[in-house]
Design a protein around this motif. Structure first.
Motif, PDB file in Angstrom:
ATOM      1  N   SER A 237       0.737  -1.106   0.034  1.00  0.00           N
ATOM      2  CA  SER A 237       0.110   0.125   0.102  1.00  0.00           C
ATOM      3  C   SER A 237       1.087   1.207   0.034  1.00  0.00           C
ATOM      4  O   SER A 237       0.610   2.428  -0.582  1.00  0.00           O
ATOM      5  N   TRP A 238       1.888   1.398   0.958  1.00  0.00           N
ATOM      6  CA  TRP A 238       2.548   2.505   0.872  1.00  0.00           C
ATOM      7  C   TRP A 238       3.458   2.692  -0.143  1.00  0.00           C
ATOM      8  O   TRP A 238       3.623   3.831  -0.762  1.00  0.00           O
ATOM      9  N   ARG A 239       4.041   1.744  -0.987  1.00  0.00           N
ATOM     10  CA  ARG A 239       4.880   1.660  -2.098  1.00  0.00           C
ATOM     11  C   ARG A 239       4.139   2.267  -3.233  1.00  0.00           C
ATOM     12  O   ARG A 239       4.316   3.148  -4.179  1.00  0.00           O
ATOM     13  N   SER A 240       2.737   1.605  -3.489  1.00  0.00           N
ATOM     14  CA  SER A 240       1.916   1.791  -4.410  1.00  0.00           C
ATOM     15  C   SER A 240       1.369   3.482  -4.299  1.00  0.00           C
ATOM     16  O   SER A 240       1.378   4.255  -5.264  1.00  0.00           O
ATOM     17  N   LEU A 241       1.132   3.957  -3.177  1.00  0.00           N
ATOM     18  CA  LEU A 241       0.970   5.387  -2.805  1.00  0.00           C
ATOM     19  C   LEU A 241       1.987   6.390  -3.318  1.00  0.00           C
ATOM     20  O   LEU A 241       1.667   7.253  -3.870  1.00  0.00           O
ATOM     21  N   MET A 242       3.273   5.822  -2.940  1.00  0.00           N
ATOM     22  CA  MET A 242       4.273   6.727  -3.168  1.00  0.00           C
ATOM     23  C   MET A 242       4.508   6.786  -4.617  1.00  0.00           C
ATOM     24  O   MET A 242       5.125   7.816  -5.171  1.00  0.00           O
TER      25      MET A 242
END
Length: 310
Positions: A237-242
C-alpha cells in the motif's frame, strides 16, 4: 488335591502382577513435570533498561553509523556537493518545513491516504482470501492471478488508473487496492493452508460450519499467516501510494510525500530529495512498529511462541 496356585476362596489361578520399575515412575514424573512447565510459561515484560539496550540502542547506533559514513563521504569529496549534500543541509530542509508548519501536513496527507486505502484493501482482501482458500473452482481461477499480481510492480498500474479515473484521489486509492489486495488475500490463503485438518473436523463436530466456522476456527488458526499478509499488504500500500504520488502529481491532490519528493527533483533540490526519501522510510517503519509488530508479538505469545515474540 488342592491347587497351590489358587488362593483361598478363589475360583481359579491368578497371574502375578509385575511391579512397576522405579525408573519408569521417575521418567513418567519427569514427563509430567515437563508438560506442567510448558503449560505454566509466563511472559515477563522487559524493563525499561532492557528495552533501551536491546531495542532502542541498536537502531540508534545503526543510524549514527550511516550518518558518520555519509559525513566521511562528503568530506572526502567523492562527488559534487549538489549530488551528495552534507547531512546538515538535509537537517536544514527538515527544520525549514517544520518552521513553515508544512511538515506534519505533508506527512498526514500521505499517511491518511495510505491508511484509508489499506483499510479498503483489508475489507476486500479478507473475504476474497477466504473464498479462494475454501472454494476449489475459485482457487483454480483466481489463485494464479493473485500470485501474478503480487509480482507485478505497483507503478505499472499508475498510468492505467490515471486514464481511467484522472489525476484524482480515486486513482491513488485504485493503485493502493491493486497493490495491497493480492498480498492480503494471498497471506490469508497461505495461513489457511497451514491450518491442521483436525481443527476443521473439531469445528464441524461442534457445529462451527460456514461463516461461523470461518470466524471461530479458520481465521484464528490462520492468524499468523494472515498477519504476515497484512504486513506485506501495508508495504505494498505504501509503495503503491508513493509511486502514484510521484507520477500523478497535481496541486489539486494536496502536497504529500511523493509529490514533495517530485517537486524537490524538479527544483534540483538534492537535500529535499534526500529528506523526502528519509521521511517515506520513517513513516513506513513507524507504522510497522506501531501496529503490525505488536500485533504479531501478541499472536505469537498467545500460541506459546515466546522466543519468537520477544
Amino acid at each position: 488335591m488342592a491347587d497351590t496356585d489358587t488362593p483361598a476362596g478363589g475360583t481359579g489361578p491368578t497371574a502375578p502382577t509385575a511391579p512397576t520399575a522405579p525408573a519408569d515412575r521417575t521418567d513418567l514424573a519427569g514427563l509430567e513435570a515437563g508438560l506442567d512447565a510448558l503449560d505454566a510459561v509466563t511472559v515477563r515484560r522487559a524493563g525499561v533498561r532492557q528495552v533501551l539496550l536491546h531495542k532502542v540502542l541498536p537502531p540508534a547506533v545503526a543510524v549514527l553509523l550511516v550518518l558518520l559514513v555519509w559525513k566521511l563521504l562528503v568530506l572526502a569529496r567523492i562527488t559534487d556537493d549538489y549530488k551528495l549534500p552534507d547531512p546538515s543541509a538535509v537537517w536544514a530542509s527538515l527544520r525549514g518545513l517544520w518552521l513553515n508548519g508544512t511538515l506534519l501536513s505533508i506527512i498526514w496527507t500521505s499517511v491518511s491516504r495510505g491508511l484509508l486505502g489499506f483499510a479498503a484493501a483489508l475489507a476486500i482482501g479478507t473475504p476474497l482470501g477466504l473464498l479462494v482458500a475454501r472454494v476449489r473452482p475459485v482457487r483454480a481461477a483466481l489463485g494464479p492471478v493473485l500470485s501474478g499480481l503480487q509480482s507485478l510492480p505497483s507503478v505499472a498500474w499508475v498510468p492505467a488508473a490515471v486514464i481511467w479515473l484522472g489525476i484524482t484521489d480515486k486513482a491513488m486509492y485504485a493503485v493502493i487496492l491493486l497493490g495491497a489486495v493480492p498480498s492480503i488475500a494471498g497471506g490469508l490463503v497461505s495461513g489457511i493452508d497451514q491450518v491442521p485438518p483436525l481443527y476443521l473436523r473439531a469445528g464441524r463436530t461442534l457445529g462451527a460450519t460456514g461463516a461461523r466456522g470461518a470466524r471461530h476456527v479458520l481465521l484464528p488458526a490462520a492468524l499468523p499467516g494472515y498477519i504476515a499478509g497484512l504486513k506485506q499488504g501495508w508495504a505494498f500500500s505504501w509503495r503503491s501510494l508513493m509511486a502514484a504520488e510521484l507520477i500523478a502529481s497535481s496541486p489539486d491532490l494536496g502536497l504529500g510525500l511523493g509529490q514533495y519528493l517530485e517537486n524537490a527533483r524538479t527544483d534540483s533540490d538534492m537535500p529535499g530529495v534526500l529528506l523526502g526519501i528519509v521521511l517515506i522510510l520513517f513513516v513506513g517503519i513507524a507504522v510497522d512498529l506501531a501496529v503490525f509488530s505488536p500485533l504479531e508479538r501478541r499472536v505469537l505469545r498467545a500460541r506459546g511462541l515466546t522466543a519468537a515474540a520477544r
